[in-house]
Design an enzyme around this catalytic site. Structure first.
Site, PDB file in Angstrom:
ATOM      1  N   LYS A 134     -31.753 -27.487 -42.029  1.00 27.48           N
ATOM      2  CA  LYS A 134     -32.543 -28.441 -42.807  1.00 27.48           C
ATOM      3  C   LYS A 134     -33.597 -29.112 -41.931  1.00 27.48           C
ATOM      4  O   LYS A 134     -34.729 -29.340 -42.365  1.00 27.48           O
ATOM      5  CB  LYS A 134     -31.626 -29.492 -43.430  1.00 27.48           C
ATOM      6  CG  LYS A 134     -32.388 -30.580 -44.206  1.00 27.48           C
ATOM      7  CD  LYS A 134     -31.459 -31.538 -44.920  1.00 27.48           C
ATOM      8  CE  LYS A 134     -32.259 -32.594 -45.676  1.00 27.48           C
ATOM      9  NZ  LYS A 134     -31.412 -33.472 -46.497  1.00 27.48           N
ATOM     10  N   HIS A 285     -37.596  13.004 -62.446  1.00 25.00           N
ATOM     11  CA  HIS A 285     -37.228  11.921 -63.362  1.00 25.00           C
ATOM     12  C   HIS A 285     -35.723  11.696 -63.404  1.00 25.00           C
ATOM     13  O   HIS A 285     -35.110  11.628 -64.466  1.00 25.00           O
ATOM     14  CB  HIS A 285     -37.779  12.198 -64.758  1.00 25.00           C
ATOM     15  CG  HIS A 285     -39.281  12.237 -64.801  1.00 25.00           C
ATOM     16  ND1 HIS A 285     -40.058  11.188 -64.371  1.00 25.00           N
ATOM     17  CD2 HIS A 285     -40.133  13.208 -65.198  1.00 25.00           C
ATOM     18  CE1 HIS A 285     -41.334  11.501 -64.504  1.00 25.00           C
ATOM     19  NE2 HIS A 285     -41.416  12.727 -65.006  1.00 25.00           N
TER      20      HIS A 285
END
Length: 528
Positions: A134, A285
């Site tokens: 932090k 595909h």
């Protein structure tokens, strides 16, 4: 500068501490880490001396103290913060080196007790990591040994860490905490808790699917677009990708991989890994349009290509053996989007040198590559996720149940196993004709099994391949005899299917009437 070191995994920590000491950094440490550094002759201050409070509760409480968290959280550019430190005799901590108790490794061990799992939940480590992360503008937070070198390099060059590196370390720290907490949540919410069995040796039963499912991935790269050009996309990999998986591959040349390239490449790679013999798989595909085994990579490719040369144009090709010059020269004659193999000879690489757009992927395969599979499969649905164990079922000859008067020949049985393996990777409804270790016709993704069978026949005819005396694999049962009649009319003499239909006997009678062999597997391979 002051550094607090508290690590469970001590790999490389002595060298790091020595380098920090040489740079004039004061060392603070906890328990076993402090003892190790002191044994190496390094001046180190124990955390208990800093806090004025002894480690207690078997080490559960040692860094949970204002003199630690105040030193980590105080903003150096805020006078009130610095005044508070001075008032309470707290010194700033500029660098935190922490790795956490090995929770993930502990619960992965067979027979892990609930007590061992709970004891390996780190409390102080994550708390310190969050505090330092932090306050990244003032504190460097190091959570992995791979970061040590960058930290020392910058300290040697500048006497401090750059904002860029501190921020990157902070992001990595929060990512690590997220991973850690996710692993704890996954484990605890999978435990089928039985209070009456609770003891120090209690090994709980665990549900296959936890009450909360937390997945963690690391971004490999942003992609130009998704399945279509108006969609955005990125590629992520598992935190610890399995050896021999697509995510471990290295692109040797060619254009950037696209979203569709990656999806099709995975389909081809997982299919080719299913064969122990030298094999080649061509995918278009997401469906195999040609699969074959051969004595060499060239033979396997030549056979696979014959199945459907039209669909192979612009396809994805995968080999489970290194590609040599002969195979490379054959492949180079067609338009290929991606070519994958465990390796490429120098001569093979030279063949593709002039084809700068062809994407070459080298994916090292472990010796047991056939056993390396994803354990789970996911599918996103509206506001939810479907999760299942992967379809890793391997069919053996002993699993086959011959249900017809006519018996398959040894050659047909061999081809049946081959056809069944291919069918597992073909979109449902799947019909696969095979002969001599080669696909002869593939019908995929149709709403009707009859249509898949007809399409497979049409493709074989277009490729000038005879379906006489072929074997056929159907990924699910024939609900009526008509599907069987279509493949037999096309030339098949042996059929493998799961069985399990209410009309199985009707289909068996039809097979006997037509004089073909049929075997049941007892499992199906739907692939949607």
């Amino acid at each position: 500068m002051r550094a607090l070191i508290s690590v469970s995994d001590k790999t490389g920590i002595v060298d790091l501490a020595k380098a920090l000491h040489a740079l004039g950094v004061a060392l603070i440490s906890t328990g076993g880490t402090a003892k190790l550094l002191a044994e190496q002759g390094l001046p180190v201050t124990e955390v208990a001396e800093v806090t004025g409070f002894p480690e207690m509760l078997d080490g559960r409480v040692k860094t949970l103290h204002p003199k630690v968290h105040g030193g980590l959280l105080a903003r150096r550019d805020t006078p009130e913060h610095m005044a508070a430190l001075q008032a309470h005799n707290i010194d700033p901590i500029d660098l935190l080196i922490v790795n956490l108790y090995p929770f993930e490794a502990t619960v992965a061990k067979p027979g892990c007790t609930l007590a061992d799992a709970i004891e390996n939940i780190d409390i102080g480590g994550p708390a310190m990591v969050r505090s330092a992360a932090k306050n990244w503008k003032d504190v460097g937070i190091v959570t992995d040994a791979s970061q040590y070198a960058d930290v020392i390099t910058e300290l040697k060059a500048n006497g401090k860490l750059s904002d860029k590196l501190r921020f990157a370390l902070s992001v990595a720290a929060f990512n690590r905490i997220s991973q850690y907490d996710g692993a704890i949540s996954n484990y605890l919410s999978s435990v089928n808790f039985e209070a009456e069995k609770l003891s120090e040796t209690y090994v709980p039963e665990r549900a296959q699917f936890s009450g909360q499912f937390n997945e963690q991935y690391v971004k490999v790269q942003d992609l130009r677009y998704g399945e279509n050009s108006h969609q955005q996309a990125a590629w992520y990999r598992d935190l610890a990708p399995a050896a021999g998986s697509l995510a471990t591959g290295v692109q040797l040349q060619g254009k950037e991989l696209s979203y569709n390239n990656i999806a099709d490449a995975d389909a081809a790679w997982e299919c080719v890994k299913s064969f122990s013999d030298s094999a080649c798989v061509i995918v278009k595909h997401a469906n195999p349009c040609g699969v074959a085994v051969g004595a060499t990579a060239l033979e396997a490719y030549s056979k696979a290509f014959q199945t459907d040369p039209t669909s192979a144009f612009g396809g994805i090709i995968a080999f489970n053996r290194p590609v040599d010059k002969a195979a490379a020269e054959a492949v180079s004659k067609q338009f290929v989007e991606v070519l994958m193999a465990p390796d490429f000879s120098a001569e093979a690489l030279e063949v593709f040198k002039s084809k700068v757009n062809v994407r070459l992927m080298k994916i090292a395969l472990p010796a047991n590559y056939g056993d390396v599979r994803n354990a789970l499969e996911t599918k996103r649905v509206g506001s939810g996720l479907l999760l299942q164990s992967a379809d890793n079922h391997e069919l053996a000859l002993a699993d086959l149940k011959i249900v017809t008067v006519k018996q398959p020949t040894p050659e047909e049985l061999h081809d049946l196993l081959f056809a069944w393996t291919v069918a597992k990777f073909v979109k449902s409804n799947a019909i696969v004709f095979c002969k001599n270790g080669m696909t002869m016709g593939v019908g995929a993704g149709q709403m009707s099994r009859l249509d898949s069978a007809r399409i497979a026949s049409i493709k074989a005819e277009a490729a000038k391949l005879s379906l006489q005396h072929t074997v056929v694999a159907s990924d699910a049962f024939f609900p009526f005899r008509d599907g069987l009649d279509v493949v037999v009319d096309a030339g098949a003499t042996c059929v493998v299917q799961p069985g399990g239909s209410m009309r199985d006997q009707e289909v068996i009678d039809a097979a006997n009437e037509r004089g073909v062999a049929m075997v049941f597997t007892g499992v199906r391979h739907f692939r949607h």
